[in-house]
Design a protein around this motif. Structure first.
Motif, PDB file in Angstrom:
ATOM      1  N   ALA A 276      56.628  31.346 -12.347  1.00  0.00           N
ATOM      2  CA  ALA A 276      58.077  31.453 -12.489  1.00  0.00           C
ATOM      3  C   ALA A 276      58.438  32.270 -13.720  1.00  0.00           C
ATOM      4  O   ALA A 276      57.904  32.034 -14.807  1.00  0.00           O
ATOM      5  CB  ALA A 276      58.678  30.055 -12.638  1.00  0.00           C
ATOM      6  N   GLU A 277      59.361  33.218 -13.535  1.00  0.00           N
ATOM      7  CA  GLU A 277      60.008  33.835 -14.692  1.00  0.00           C
ATOM      8  C   GLU A 277      61.296  33.042 -14.906  1.00  0.00           C
ATOM      9  O   GLU A 277      62.271  33.213 -14.183  1.00  0.00           O
ATOM     10  CB  GLU A 277      60.331  35.304 -14.419  1.00  0.00           C
ATOM     11  CG  GLU A 277      60.825  36.015 -15.661  1.00  0.00           C
ATOM     12  CD  GLU A 277      62.120  36.789 -15.473  1.00  0.00           C
ATOM     13  OE1 GLU A 277      62.454  37.552 -16.377  1.00  0.00           O
ATOM     14  OE2 GLU A 277      62.807  36.620 -14.446  1.00  0.00           O
ATOM     15  N   ALA A 278      61.260  32.118 -15.829  1.00  0.00           N
ATOM     16  CA  ALA A 278      62.408  31.228 -16.027  1.00  0.00           C
ATOM     17  C   ALA A 278      62.682  31.111 -17.526  1.00  0.00           C
ATOM     18  O   ALA A 278      61.902  30.504 -18.250  1.00  0.00           O
ATOM     19  CB  ALA A 278      62.106  29.849 -15.436  1.00  0.00           C
ATOM     20  N   SER A 279      63.779  31.721 -17.966  1.00  0.00           N
ATOM     21  CA  SER A 279      64.154  31.620 -19.381  1.00  0.00           C
ATOM     22  C   SER A 279      64.924  30.329 -19.558  1.00  0.00           C
ATOM     23  O   SER A 279      66.144  30.314 -19.432  1.00  0.00           O
ATOM     24  CB  SER A 279      65.055  32.778 -19.789  1.00  0.00           C
ATOM     25  OG  SER A 279      64.399  33.974 -19.587  1.00  0.00           O
ATOM     26  N   VAL A 280      64.207  29.265 -19.785  1.00  0.00           N
ATOM     27  CA  VAL A 280      64.858  27.962 -19.884  1.00  0.00           C
ATOM     28  C   VAL A 280      64.484  27.315 -21.205  1.00  0.00           C
ATOM     29  O   VAL A 280      63.588  27.771 -21.909  1.00  0.00           O
ATOM     30  CB  VAL A 280      64.452  27.041 -18.714  1.00  0.00           C
ATOM     31  CG1 VAL A 280      64.959  27.607 -17.395  1.00  0.00           C
ATOM     32  CG2 VAL A 280      62.939  26.833 -18.649  1.00  0.00           C
ATOM     33  N   HIS A 281      65.150  26.239 -21.494  1.00  0.00           N
ATOM     34  CA  HIS A 281      64.806  25.455 -22.672  1.00  0.00           C
ATOM     35  C   HIS A 281      63.340  25.038 -22.554  1.00  0.00           C
ATOM     36  O   HIS A 281      62.912  24.626 -21.462  1.00  0.00           O
ATOM     37  CB  HIS A 281      65.717  24.225 -22.720  1.00  0.00           C
ATOM     38  CG  HIS A 281      65.604  23.459 -23.988  1.00  0.00           C
ATOM     39  ND1 HIS A 281      64.601  22.537 -24.201  1.00  0.00           N
ATOM     40  CD2 HIS A 281      66.348  23.476 -25.107  1.00  0.00           C
ATOM     41  CE1 HIS A 281      64.737  22.015 -25.394  1.00  0.00           C
ATOM     42  NE2 HIS A 281      65.793  22.570 -25.969  1.00  0.00           N
TER      43      HIS A 281
END
Ligand code: NOJ
Length: 566
Positions: A276-281
């Motif tokens: 996953a490319e996920a810019s999350v906390h």
């Protein structure tokens, strides 16, 4: 089509400790001489990838596209851009990579299509309220005549996140949501047809032998648009802790990935992987790496660090936590969206030494501000040994094996990135890391394309030739040879045990112990530090010798006698 070693014990788990090399197809290698990299270009360079020793290749989008966002504006997810080749070229590329023992990961872009996609064209030709419109996020405008966008949201690439369409009868009509460029309308993932279609896309590529998927904007698919039209939503804010942002990282998105896992990824033998490319906390990242969902997630914490030992150690500890959730850690220093870390680490302190922000500011000055390129390269070589000593998967970006620097002086009118195009001269964007690779020291395209072929749209700078593959091949001490040696050593040294223990050392030093009795020491301080006594396995700089000092900006791997590791 078979995967490289379907019967091998790691056929299911290869992605956990893989070194994955990102190919940005349009600037990797151009076989047909049209100035644009292509799939046959990738096939022609399998030898380079094999001699580097990577386990897998991740291809950024190669689908038909107007290139409004470098191919992340996809016209048709189940086809190859004719300028980049054909499906037969794709199959031949997969066969050649598999024959070399290299797995293949392709990018999928589920959050949006391009505005040239058949669905979007149908939506434009169909009336408000139609089924064709419901696949996207169309809404009426506000104010008299619906002339105002449905909300005040601003897109990531600048400007309003809504674009107005002209209806089939010629009147100004509804507005559609685009979190990125206007050429990238967002899909509505509450629609069953949208969900089913992406399953078909995944099967299409898995059937062709693809081993895994990189999932673009994985945290963005599910949105609560209507509950928030009357409030200002900060789209650039993607990292909330609670999973309650209207547009990002909503808990419901995991239902989508659970279905991908169940209905596609695990339906193959061996199962297909996904990252996953996920810019999350950071506290939310494990959700995307859940074995019942995508299974792995990029960790951009190290990527965001400046040249600072405390920052990096915190990023590493955070990344290691992903292993506890049944996934693997992942490490990245550069990709097609960043200022190359070779340059970043040479940018003087301004908003954090070597940070992405400082480097972007430098690029926007066309690279006129002073930057210490030699220091940047020295640190980048050291950072490679640190990264490769960590448990988990490592994602490399094409050209970093050459120590390539960012090209900061691309003329504004040659830039292609929508960030640059839409910024009105405020931001140069991401093109400086997307310039065509240099393969030979001489020639019109430095071996990127055939002699006499078209030149790439963004010209290669003169200094590219001296750092080309051929210029470094077999040259002791070159960055290319350091990468080859480090990947070889890593393979020899890595065991199934992912343990990592920090050793006490001087301030500014990252000293870690790995199972099997070897250590990695990186000196981020300003003074020499002592190396542990033992066999010097590899160093980032020729000045490092066994039992000697480790100068600032260098790393070494050492086998310590009698040390069986933690
Ligand atoms: C993330 C990709 O890495 C980037 O290049 C692209 O612009 C956005 N997603 C939108 O697809």
């Amino acid at each position: 089509m078979a995967s490289p070693t379907p019967a091998s014990p790691d056929a299911r788990d290869w992605w956990r400790r893989a070194v994955v090399y990102q190919v940005y197809p349009r600037s990797f290698a151009d076989a047909d001489g049209d100035g644009l990299g292509d799939l046959r270009g990738v096939t022609s360079r399998v030898g380079h990838l094999a001699s580097l020793g990577v386990d897998a290749v991740w291809l950024s989008p190669f689908y038909p596209s107007a290139l409004a966002d470098g191919g992340y504006d996809v016209d048709d997810h189940r086809a190859v851009d004719p300028r980049l080749g054909t499906l037969e070229d794709f199959d031949a590329m997969v066969r050649a990579l598999h024959a070399a023992g290299i797995r293949v990961v392709v990018d999928v872009v589920p959050n949006h299509t391009s505005d040239r996609h058949a669905w979007f064209r149908e939506a434009l030709a169909s009336p408000p309220g139609s089924r064709a419109r419901s696949r996207y996020v169309f809404r009426d405008g506000r104010g008299p005549g619906g002339d105002e966008p449905p909300s005040s949201w601003q897109s990531i690439f600048g400007g309003p996140a809504w674009e107005r369409v002209t209806e089939a009868d010629g009147t100004p009509g509804q507005w559609f949501l685009h979190i990125f460029a206007p050429e990238q309308p967002d899909l509505d993932w509450s629609e069953e047809e949208v969900r089913e279609d992406m399953l078909e896309t995944l099967r299409f590529w898995a059937d062709r032998g693809v081993d895994g998927f990189r999932v673009d904007v994985a945290h963005g698919l599910v949105k609560d648009v209507d509950g928030h039209l009357d409030v200002h939503v900060e789209i650039l804010e993607t990292g909330r802790e609670g999973g309650n942002h209207p547009l990002w990282d909503r808990d419901e998105v995991q239902e989508v990935y659970a279905s991908w896992r169940r209905d596609v990824l695990d339906a193959y033998d061996p199962p297909r992987s996904a990252v996953a490319e996920a810019s999350v906390h950071p506290g939310r990242r494990a959700r995307y790496a859940d074995p019942l969902g995508l299974g792995q997630a990029f960790n951009f914490d190290l990527f965001a660090c400046g040249w600072d030992a405390d920052e990096m150690r915190t990023a590493i500890d955070g990344g290691l936590a992903q292993m506890a959730a049944g996934s693997s850690a992942t490490w990245t220093l550069s990709n097609h969206d960043s200022v190359r870390h070779t340059t970043r680490f040479g940018v003087p302190t301004r908003g954090g030494a070597g940070s992405q922000e400082a480097a972007k500011a430098w690029v926007t000055t066309d690279g006129r501000d002073p930057v210490d390129l030699d220091l940047g390269l020295r640190r980048a070589r050291a950072a490679l040994l640190l990264e490769l000593a960590l448990p988990g998967a490592v994602y490399l970006y094409q050209g970093e094996e050459l120590g390539l620097h960012e090209v900061a002086d691309i003329p504004w009118d040659a830039l292609e990135d929508p960030i640059a195009v839409r910024s009105g001269g405020a931001e140069k964007g991401r093109d400086g890391c997307r310039v065509a690779l240099p393969w030979t020291p001489h020639g019109t395209t430095l071996g990127f394309g055939p002699e006499g072929g078209a030149l790439p749209g963004m010209r290669q700078p003169d200094w590219f030739g001296a750092v080309s593959v051929a210029a470094q091949d077999g040259v002791p001490g070159s960055t290319l040879e350091l990468y080859r040696a480090a990947l070889r050593r890593r393979r020899e040294l890595t065991t199934d045990d992912d343990a990592l223990t920090w050793a006490d050392d001087a301030p500014g030093v990252l000293h870690l112990e790995r199972p099997g009795g070897w250590r990695s020491v990186t000196n981020l301080s300003e003074v020499d530090v002592a190396l542990p006594a033992g066999e010097l396995l590899l160093a980032s700089d020729a000045a490092v010798v066994a039992g000697g000092a480790l100068p600032p900006g260098t790393s070494a791997w050492v086998r310590v006698a009698g040390d069986d590791g933690p």
